[in-house]
Scaffold this motif. Sequence first.
Motif, short mmCIF file in Angstrom:
data_model
loop_
_atom_site.label_atom_id
_atom_site.label_comp_id
_atom_site.label_asym_id
_atom_site.label_seq_id
_atom_site.Cartn_x
_atom_site.Cartn_y
_atom_site.Cartn_z
N GLY A 275 1.04 -1.25 -0.28
CA GLY A 275 -0.17 0.24 -0.40
C GLY A 275 0.74 1.79 -0.04
O GLY A 275 0.48 2.68 -0.48
N SER A 276 2.28 0.93 0.16
CA SER A 276 2.93 2.58 0.28
C SER A 276 3.36 2.42 -0.65
O SER A 276 3.95 3.80 -1.19
CB SER A 276 4.40 2.49 1.48
N ASP A 277 3.38 1.83 -1.82
CA ASP A 277 3.64 2.24 -3.16
C ASP A 277 2.44 2.87 -4.19
O ASP A 277 3.21 3.71 -5.08
CB ASP A 277 4.34 0.49 -3.90
N ILE A 278 1.38 2.99 -3.51
CA ILE A 278 0.61 4.17 -3.94
C ILE A 278 0.59 4.61 -4.02
O ILE A 278 -0.14 5.44 -2.66
CB ILE A 278 -0.94 2.83 -3.74
N PRO A 279 0.45 5.77 -5.35
CA PRO A 279 0.54 7.31 -4.77
C PRO A 279 -0.93 7.77 -4.68
O PRO A 279 -1.81 7.85 -5.07
CB PRO A 279 1.03 7.45 -6.27
N ILE A 280 -0.39 9.23 -4.38
CA ILE A 280 -1.81 10.41 -4.49
C ILE A 280 -2.59 9.74 -5.64
O ILE A 280 -1.18 10.28 -6.64
CB ILE A 280 -1.68 11.33 -3.70
N GLU A 281 -3.65 10.35 -6.10
CA GLU A 281 -4.64 10.24 -7.46
C GLU A 281 -4.05 9.35 -8.23
O GLU A 281 -4.36 9.49 -9.59
CB GLU A 281 -3.53 11.96 -7.81
N THR A 282 -3.92 7.96 -7.23
CA THR A 282 -3.95 7.35 -8.21
C THR A 282 -5.63 6.65 -8.90
O THR A 282 -6.97 6.62 -8.38
CB THR A 282 -3.72 5.78 -7.64
N GLN A 283 -5.17 6.32 -10.40
CA GLN A 283 -7.25 6.23 -10.90
C GLN A 283 -7.13 4.77 -11.73
O GLN A 283 -7.41 5.08 -12.33
CB GLN A 283 -6.63 7.12 -12.26
N MET A 284 -6.39 3.97 -11.29
CA MET A 284 -6.28 2.56 -11.91
C MET A 284 -5.02 1.65 -10.69
O MET A 284 -4.43 2.46 -10.81
CB MET A 284 -6.58 2.57 -13.08
N LEU A 285 -5.30 0.80 -9.78
CA LEU A 285 -5.00 0.04 -9.73
C LEU A 285 -5.00 -1.41 -9.87
O LEU A 285 -6.94 -1.76 -9.77
CB LEU A 285 -5.78 0.16 -8.16
N LEU A 286 -4.24 -2.11 -10.10
CA LEU A 286 -4.08 -4.08 -10.87
C LEU A 286 -3.24 -4.21 -9.38
O LEU A 286 -2.24 -3.93 -9.70
CB LEU A 286 -3.88 -3.02 -12.32
#
Length: 803
Positions: free
Chosen positions: A135-146
């Motif tokens: 989860g710490s690798d997921i940036p702010i303003e992510t619009q798609m997560l796979l």
Amino acid sequence: MSVTHMQNTNMSIFSASLRLNSQLSSPFLAQRQRQRFFSKGSLCFNNTWRHSMFVSGRPVLKDGNLNINGNDALTDVPANVVVKPLTNTSAFIGATSTESLSRHVFKLGVVKDVKLLCLFRFKLWWMIPRFGNSGSDIPIETQMLLLEAREGPTSDASADSTSYILFLPLLDGEFRSSLQGNSSNELEFCVESGDPAIVTSQSLQAVFVNFGDHPFDLVNGSMKILEKHMGTFALRETKQMPGMLDWFGWCTWDAFYQEVNPQGIKEGLKSLSEGGTPAKFLIIDDGWQDTTNEFQKGGEPHVEGSQFGGRLASIKENNKFRGTANEGQSEAISLKDFVSDIKKNFGLKYVYVWHALMGYWGGLVPDAAGTEKYSPTLRYPVQSPGNLANMRDISMDCMEKYGIGTIDPSKVSQFYDDLHKYLVSQDVDGVKVDVQNILETISSGLGGRVSLTRQFQQALEESIATNFQDNSIICCMGQSTDTIYQMVLVCVPTCDCSKRSAITRASDDYYPKNPTTQTLHIAAVAFNSIFLGEVVVPDWDMFYSLHCAAEYHAVARAVGGCGVYVSDKPGKHDFKVLKRLVLADGSVLRAKYPGRPSRDCLFSDPVMDGKSLLKIWNLNKCTGVIGVFNCQGAGTWPCLENAVQKDVSAELSGQVSPLDIEYFEEVSGKQWTGDCAVFSFNSGSLFRLPKEESFDVALKLMQCDVLTVSPIKVYSEKIEFAPIGLMNMYNSGAAVESVELISDGRIVIKGRGGGSLGAYSSAKPNCCLVNTKNEDFKFSGEDNLLTVTIPAETTCWDVAICY
């Protein structure tokens, strides 16, 4: 950045009412421990996986975790999170709060120990990918997560035991959501209205979650579900494609920037035509409009960024495009005279012009004679905390400083209709509309970002459909879900409802003077196309044909399924590169679909991990194609803390297989032997390869190759055959329209363009006829390569191969 993390344990009873106990069918990797599980559509008997059509179950909350097929996709889910099942594999996720606010940040649960791919807005306007495993690798303003999940503890499990889970943040009422992670590996979603007066205490359909065992089917199926549920956007496959996509183009931006002028345009069109690659599509970019700029004073030094303070004074052209069509002509002429002249003299089929969503960068001049009917008022943009947490942008910084002359939303339909009706009267065929994301920054007091975007987008689309004949719009600087999920058109009597925006820029600008951005550009568009490609044809932007990275960009366009246009300065062309993209009649060989990374590249960083090549796959009518790129060692992704480029060897190797091409069954058919003919553009070599096997490709920094992959089919008892296409073109297979066995021993290939037509043939033919004329051919028994020369100026051809 200061955000509010909302958790409401008092809502547990409400949440529990939506927690369903049902049999789930598609797996996800447990966060606290990896367990054996069934993959979607599969059953395990004695450690052997068998395909099964029995699929049921939905994502649900269970014991505080988001559970899929008995395994935990998210752990430690807060009690205020709500899951609402939608289909057998999908659900909406939302959350509740005790406060009514215009912006909430809700925690969803812990993500760790799993491969993930994010597409996030690193600037207000643009997305790039990010790779990680928590989860710490997921940036702010992510619009798609796979996310990827594999059966068992090893990383080399077969593809059959791999499944995927997709998170898509949505528009929920007047609120727009995005994803982000935190230092505790928690996945969060942010919902915001963009207007302090528009508040809520809950967002129950903020995020869509779906899962499956095929990543591209998963994204496509998810977007189909959302298209039907939301009713605010349409899929690419339902839209009318603008005709310019199939013709070579030239854009004036990097050739002239804002100093564009009629004479320079004529010189550029002339030099391209004389070199044998005539432009049939032209974009007159920024610099043609009637603007004023109080921040740029004559005789004073230029202030960097002050150009973004310019405002539109009228919808007509500026003085540069009047009185210049004919040498020595004194009276003023119109834009129409110029456009008609260049169409006649250079055979242009389409002329587009650029304008910003608000008319110009700084909007409209308030109280000017040419703009007062649209009631513009000066507004100063305010960016959301999410945007401010990522990368600053000079254009946005300047617009915040200088302000924007904002069109009265009630007058925006009139503005677009007036502007586009005028352009049509001037013989202009379409528009490139820039600066689209600006609406989210000026929505306070105007109904919020979602509502304001909907109002402008609908007005824009109605005007395009009403005034232009060919769905003629390229959208730009609009990579926000506010826009992506609202590319909708309310039908009007004069238009076809398939005429919705069909092309959107899929990357930050092409920067010819910055060597560190060339590889990033290619990788960003390929990954962004996974998401954007379901709604639009991703536009790869212009490039220079005479440049150190020219072939690199050219190959990307060849496999990208996109429009092809350059921005060369007049006389500054590399026709060796251009003639591998452009046929003599000015048409291009465009692949069928948006070019996307191969499945085994989805979770590998092709720019910074120091080892991975990027493979981009696509299909033509009769063949597959793979572009392979070495993107390592030239630049680093922005918005990474302590970004360090890993050591990269002088040459990288990677495996390529026919299986890298998805949906290959569309071209293989019933006659397929299971083997493929593989042609390498770089080496000119042809070899036969079973579909399951792979081969090595080695590339140096900034090198690439194009591989045409053609299914070898049985056409008679003695003939196995596979077309390669025009081997002098990067996407050789796109030249082939059809292959047919006319009679025993006679195969006819239909196609277009001149050059060296190649094919795999198991036997040497007796003769080859090109448009009924007997032509010499060559045949190599070593690699079974058959070649026939098609005259250079040939537009369409039938080649009969007689055995």
